[in-house]
Structures are given as structure tokens and as C-alpha cells.
Scaffold this motif. Structure first.
Motif, short mmCIF file in Angstrom:
data_model
loop_
_atom_site.label_atom_id
_atom_site.label_comp_id
_atom_site.label_asym_id
_atom_site.label_seq_id
_atom_site.Cartn_x
_atom_site.Cartn_y
_atom_site.Cartn_z
N ASP A 110 0.76 -1.22 -0.04
CA ASP A 110 0.08 -0.09 -0.03
C ASP A 110 0.98 1.41 -0.04
N ILE A 111 2.06 1.09 0.52
CA ILE A 111 2.91 2.47 0.70
C ILE A 111 4.19 1.91 0.29
N LEU A 112 5.05 2.65 -0.32
CA LEU A 112 6.36 2.18 -0.95
C LEU A 112 7.27 3.80 -0.66
N ILE A 113 8.20 3.45 0.21
CA ILE A 113 9.04 4.60 0.22
C ILE A 113 10.76 4.27 -0.17
N VAL A 114 11.11 5.16 -0.67
CA VAL A 114 12.73 4.81 -1.20
C VAL A 114 13.58 5.78 -0.92
N ASN A 115 14.65 5.57 -0.09
CA ASN A 115 15.59 6.81 0.34
C ASN A 115 16.94 6.35 -0.21
N VAL A 116 17.32 7.29 -1.08
CA VAL A 116 18.72 7.30 -1.49
C VAL A 116 19.22 8.89 -1.54
N CYS A 117 20.42 9.36 -0.79
CA CYS A 117 20.67 10.64 -0.60
C CYS A 117 20.99 11.42 -1.71
N VAL A 176 12.83 9.92 -0.55
CA VAL A 176 13.47 10.59 0.48
C VAL A 176 14.96 10.71 -0.10
N SER A 177 15.55 12.04 -0.27
CA SER A 177 16.70 12.42 -0.97
C SER A 177 17.35 13.32 -0.04
N GLY A 178 18.76 13.50 -0.25
CA GLY A 178 19.50 14.44 0.41
C GLY A 178 19.75 14.40 1.91
N MET A 179 19.16 13.35 2.50
CA MET A 179 19.01 13.23 3.91
C MET A 179 20.10 12.52 4.65
N GLY A 180 20.99 12.10 3.93
CA GLY A 180 22.36 11.42 4.62
C GLY A 180 22.15 10.12 5.11
N CYS A 181 23.23 9.49 5.80
CA CYS A 181 23.05 8.31 6.20
C CYS A 181 22.13 7.98 7.30
N SER A 182 21.10 8.90 7.66
CA SER A 182 20.36 8.55 8.92
C SER A 182 19.05 8.67 8.03
N ALA A 183 18.97 8.63 6.76
CA ALA A 183 17.60 8.64 6.11
C ALA A 183 16.82 7.37 6.21
N GLY A 184 17.50 6.35 6.65
CA GLY A 184 16.67 5.22 6.66
C GLY A 184 15.65 5.18 8.03
N VAL A 185 16.17 5.97 9.15
CA VAL A 185 15.21 6.19 10.25
C VAL A 185 14.14 7.37 9.92
N ILE A 186 14.71 8.26 9.11
CA ILE A 186 13.67 9.20 8.78
C ILE A 186 12.49 8.67 7.81
N ALA A 187 13.05 7.69 7.02
CA ALA A 187 11.94 7.32 6.21
C ALA A 187 11.07 6.12 7.09
N LEU A 188 11.77 5.62 7.96
CA LEU A 188 10.79 4.66 8.86
C LEU A 188 9.81 5.40 9.67
N THR A 231 19.32 2.72 0.50
CA THR A 231 20.54 2.46 -0.39
C THR A 231 21.18 3.78 -0.72
N GLU A 232 22.23 3.67 -1.33
CA GLU A 232 23.18 4.74 -1.75
C GLU A 232 23.54 4.46 -3.09
N ASN A 233 24.10 5.69 -4.20
CA ASN A 233 24.57 5.48 -5.39
C ASN A 233 25.92 5.81 -5.19
N LEU A 234 26.75 5.00 -5.49
CA LEU A 234 28.38 5.20 -5.63
C LEU A 234 28.82 5.54 -7.01
N THR A 235 28.09 5.02 -7.88
CA THR A 235 28.45 5.26 -9.31
C THR A 235 28.54 6.75 -9.68
N MET A 236 27.45 7.37 -9.30
CA MET A 236 27.28 8.85 -9.48
C MET A 236 27.87 9.76 -8.59
N ASN A 237 28.41 9.21 -7.52
CA ASN A 237 28.99 10.33 -6.51
C ASN A 237 30.48 9.89 -6.27
N ARG A 238 31.33 9.18 -7.11
CA ARG A 238 32.56 9.27 -7.18
C ARG A 238 33.56 10.42 -7.21
N TYR A 239 34.25 10.79 -6.18
CA TYR A 239 35.08 11.86 -6.40
C TYR A 239 36.31 11.75 -6.93
#
Length: 459
Positions: A135-142, A169-181, A201-209
Motif C-alpha cells: 500500500d505504501i512504498l518509500i525509497v531513500n537514496v541521498c 526521500v533524498s538528500g538526507m544522508g546516512c540517517s535517512a533510513g530512520v527518517i523514512a521509517l 541504499t546509496e549510489n556510488l556510481t554517480m558520486n565518486r570523487y
């Protein structure tokens, strides 16, 4: 006379019956409302990429070298890696293993799709529900927010219902899992008899420095591929099969503090190369946020004796200006298990020291960092999986998850275990749990220090 007595008896009986029915109806409504506000964790699944994606020390150096960094930058990143607490079996995305590291949209999507499918397939299999039941789907990737959205891709792939409620949920960092919860919990309070799926989860491909700013190289050394999916329910019937129940969730935000706000920032360096900057204030910000968070949580979970002593100590310091050390409550009286965000060795040790935890308490965090690296918002679930694989989790236990993230935020959640985990259930640690706990020292440390002339600098 007898007719009057009989009539009075019937009226009394009828009144009593009506009163009983009224009480039962009110009790049923209150019980339904109370049960409807409960948030159950039915199942969860963590992502383990294929073995060919493993990133050991040698492979890590190879990936770093692809961008042809100056010797000092290569030396710095390798040095951070060997001191990070990461082991030889963490994972990187497919793009890292190509001839040249590719940060394309298609590769970014591939990384997300692999994580989504792997965790959601396991989740639906474990819980015996169908995607159309969600019924509800929440995805968090910063740091990856494409269009169509990530949640839209999941709806499309699994052919979910057209009335499914989706959130990103985006831009919320490593604590976004609890925010989404927290978002899922609040939505379940409104929408009765519902299932909610939460993907982190998080995306490393697009955020490699690929620049040379040391504050921005740190993320290359610590972050690894990982992800998790959770199934939550507010259905009373699910209480008998749920793994855990959400008891408390506390969020703390230090965004009003400029130093804390700038401790983790995605930005361009002086050469306009995009990356995530980690400041030296990060550890201090984490300490302040954690202190504020547990001040709120303490009154909800600690025994009365601990609360009284904590308040007494606080009054002595604030009002009487007494020169006494701040009292750190014994949180081991409130929780049996601790899941500390595995963001890095310094973070884990700092929180462990602040809360006066034992090596046993911080072991899941250190081992998760060693085996899987910093997988951002999904890391807490790898820790819980570790404790379940070690047969530590029992019915009635209380689990405290502590998440830290950009903003700066500290978000914590308390779970109550409703049933002992099934030892036959698939666990992301199943093939290696007997190897842990282990030393987190890099076996190639001396070799790399000699090769990069780091011995004199360390001494």
C-alpha cells in the motif's frame, strides 16, 4: 405485583445488558485504535553483491589509480583505506571495474536496479506477500534523484497497484533510513490495515570523487555498495508473525548550527569537481547530536532510578554549578542490543565511549564496517543481521539503532523483539559468520606503508 417485579427485573437486565454492550463496544474501539497504531516489522532483507564485485585493498588502489591522481592524493587515500577498519570483502559497483570508471546515468541506474531487485525479491519471498499487496512504498537514496523517480521504477518493475502511495526521500544522508521509517510509521497511523515497504541504499556510481581535496577523498575510502528493504505492517493479524515492533523513534536536527550544517556537504571543489566534503567538525557534531537525542529518549526507556540520578546530576551542574562530571546513564539497563551507524571506526568508537558500551556491544558495528563498509542508511540492518546470525537476539529483547547523517542529524529508533529469529532463514552473513568477530587491522598495512613511505609519518 408480580408483573411489576418482573417488569422491573427485565428493565434492570436490559439496562445491565446495554451497559455491558456499551463497555464492550468502547473497549473494542479503543483496542482497535491501539492495535491500529502499532508498527510491526514483518521481514527485512540486505543486499550482498556478487563476489566479482569485491573490493580488497589491491583492487581499491587500482580503482583510485584510474583517475591518475597526484602521488600525494593516491598516498592519502590508500593510507585512509588501510586505517579505516574496512576488510578485504567489501563491494563496489560494476562501473568501478570497467577500464575507466564510468559515472554515467545508465550505470547509476544499473547499480540501483540490482540493489532493488535483490532485496525486494528476498523480502517478498520471506514475507509471503505479493508486490500488489503493498500500500505504501518509500525509497531513500541521498545523492541520486533521477526522473522518473526510483520509486516509480519499482512500481513499474513489480507491476504494483495504481493506488500505491509512493515517496522518495533524498538528500538526507546516512540517517535517512530512520527518517523514512518515521514517515512509514506516521502513514500507517493514518492508513489502516496497510503494508509499507521501505527501501534504503546509496549510489556510488554517480558520486565518486576524482579530485584532490582531502576532505572529499574520504567518501571514496569508506562508502561501499549495499542496501536493505523492510516490510512494515499495522495489521493486528500480523502481530503473531512479526519479527519486531517499533516502540520509539526520536529525531534530532542541528541544522541551525552552521558548523554542524557544513560538516557533511555535497559541493564542488576549487577545480569544480563534484564530491562530498567531510569536515573535521563531524565527530564533534555527532557527539552533540547524540547527546541531545538521548536526553529526549532517556525519559522514555530508562528505569526510574537512572532517570532520577540523571536529573539530579543535571541540576547539580546547571543550577548549583557543582564541579561534577556529567552522568552518563547506563543504557545497557534499557537495551540488550546496540546498532551504531557503521560510518567509520572513529564514529563507532566515539559513540561507544560516550555511552560506556563494551566491546561486545560495539562488535556488530565494527564487524559490519569490516565486512560491508559504510553502506549509508542500510548499515543498521546489516548489524541486526549480524546479531541474528550470531544467535544473540531473543524474544523480548530491545534493540537500539543509532543513525547519523548530514544536516547534521542524529536519529534513533527502539525496537522490541517479538519472536526469536528462525535459524534457517536466509541471512546476508550466513556464509561467513563463523569468521567473525575478527581483527579489523588491514593485513597489508605494513606492505603499503613501506611502499608509500608512510612509516616515518605514522611514527
Amino acid at each position: 405485583m408480580e408483573e411489576g417485579l418482573m417488569l422491573g427485573f427485565h428493565l434492570t437486565f436490559l439496562s445491565a445488558t446495554l451497559c455491558v454492550l456499551l463497555v464492550c463496544s468502547v473497549a473494542a474501539l479503543l483496542l482497535r485504535k491501539w492495535m491500529g497504531n502499532r508498527c510491526y516489522l514483518i521481514a527485512y532483507a540486505c543486499y550482498k553483491p556478487p563476489d566479482e564485485r569485491m573490493l580488497n585493498t589491491e583492487a581499491s588502489e587500482y580503482v583510485i589509480s584510474k583517475s591518475d591522481p597526484p602521488p600525494e592524493s593516491l598516498r592519502f587515500q590508500v593510507n585512509v583505506h588501510i586505517k579505516s577498519g574496512l576488510g578485504q570483502r567489501t563491494y563496489a559497483p560494476n562501473s568501478f571495474f570497467q577500464e575507466n570508471v564510468v559515472s554515467s546515468m545508465s550505470e547509476g541506474w544499473l547499480e540501483m536496479q540490482e540493489t532493488f531487485v535483490a532485496t525486494l525479491d528476498k523480502l517478498f519471498d520471506k514475507s509471503n506477500i505479493r508486490p500488489c499487496d503493498v500500500d505504501i512504498l518509500i525509497v531513500n537514496v541521498c545523492c541520486f534523484a533521477p526522473a522518473p523517480s526510483l520509486s516509480a521504477w519499482i512500481v513499474n518493475h513489480y507491476h504494483m497497484r495504481e493506488d500505491v502511495r509512493t515517496y522518495n526521500v533524498s538528500g538526507m544522508g546516512c540517517s535517512a533510513g530512520v527518517i523514512a521509517l518515521g514517515l512509514a510509521r506516521d502513514l500507517l497511523k493514518v492508513h489502516k490495515n496497510s503494508y509499507a515497504v521501505l527501501v534504503s541504499t546509496e549510489n556510488l556510481t554517480m558520486n565518486r570523487y576524482e579530485g584532490n581535496d582531502k576532505s572529499m577523498m574520504m567518501s571514496n575510502c569508506l562508502f561501499r555498495v549495499g542496501g536493505s528493504s523492510l516490510l512494515l505492517s499495522n495489521k493486528a493479524v500480523d502481530g503473531s508473525r512479526a519479527k519486531m515492533e517499533l516502540v520509539h523513534l526520536v529525531r534530532t536536527h542541528l541544522g541551525q548550527n552552521d558548523q554542524a550544517y557544513n560538516s557533511i556537504v555535497q559541493r564542488e571543489d576549487d577545480e569544480d569537481v563534484m564530491g562530498v566534503s567531510l569536515s573535521t567538525y563531524l565527530i564533534e557534531a555527532a557527539g552533540i547530536a547524540l547527546k541531545n537525542n538521548i536526553t529526549t529518549l532517556a525519559s522514555k526507556v530508562l528505569p526510574i532510578s537512572e532517570q532520577m540520578y540523571f536529573v539530579y546530576n543535571l541540576l547539580c551542574i546547571k543550577l548549583l554549578k557543582a564541579s561534577v562530571k556529567p552522568y552518563v546513564p547506563n543504557f545497557r539497563l534499557a537495551f540488550e542490543h546496540f546498532c551504531i551507524h557503521p560510518g567509520g571506526r572513529a564514529v563507532i568508537n566515539g559513540i561507544g565511549k560516550s555511552l560506556k558500551l563494551t566491546d561486545y556491544d560495539t562488535e556488530p558495528a565494527h564487524m559490519t564496517l569490516h565486512r560491508f563498509g559504510n553502506t549509508s542508511s542500510s548499515g543498521l540492518w546489516y548489524e541486526l543481521a549480524y546479531m541474528e546470525a550470531k544467535r544473540r537476539v531473543k524474544k523480548g529483547d530491545r534493540v537500539w539503532q543509532i543513525a547519523l547523517g548530514s544536516g547534521f542529524k542524529c536519529n534513533t529508533v527502539v525496537w522490541k523483539v517479538l519472536k526469536k529469529p528462525d535459524p534457517c532463514e536466509y541471512n546476508v552473513w550466513s556464509d561467513c559468520i563463523d569468521d567473525y568477530p575478527c581483527t579489523t587491522r588491514n593485513p597489508f598495512e605494513l606492505e603499503y606503508k613501506q611502499r608509500f613511505n608512510l612509516l616515518s609519518k605514522q611514527s
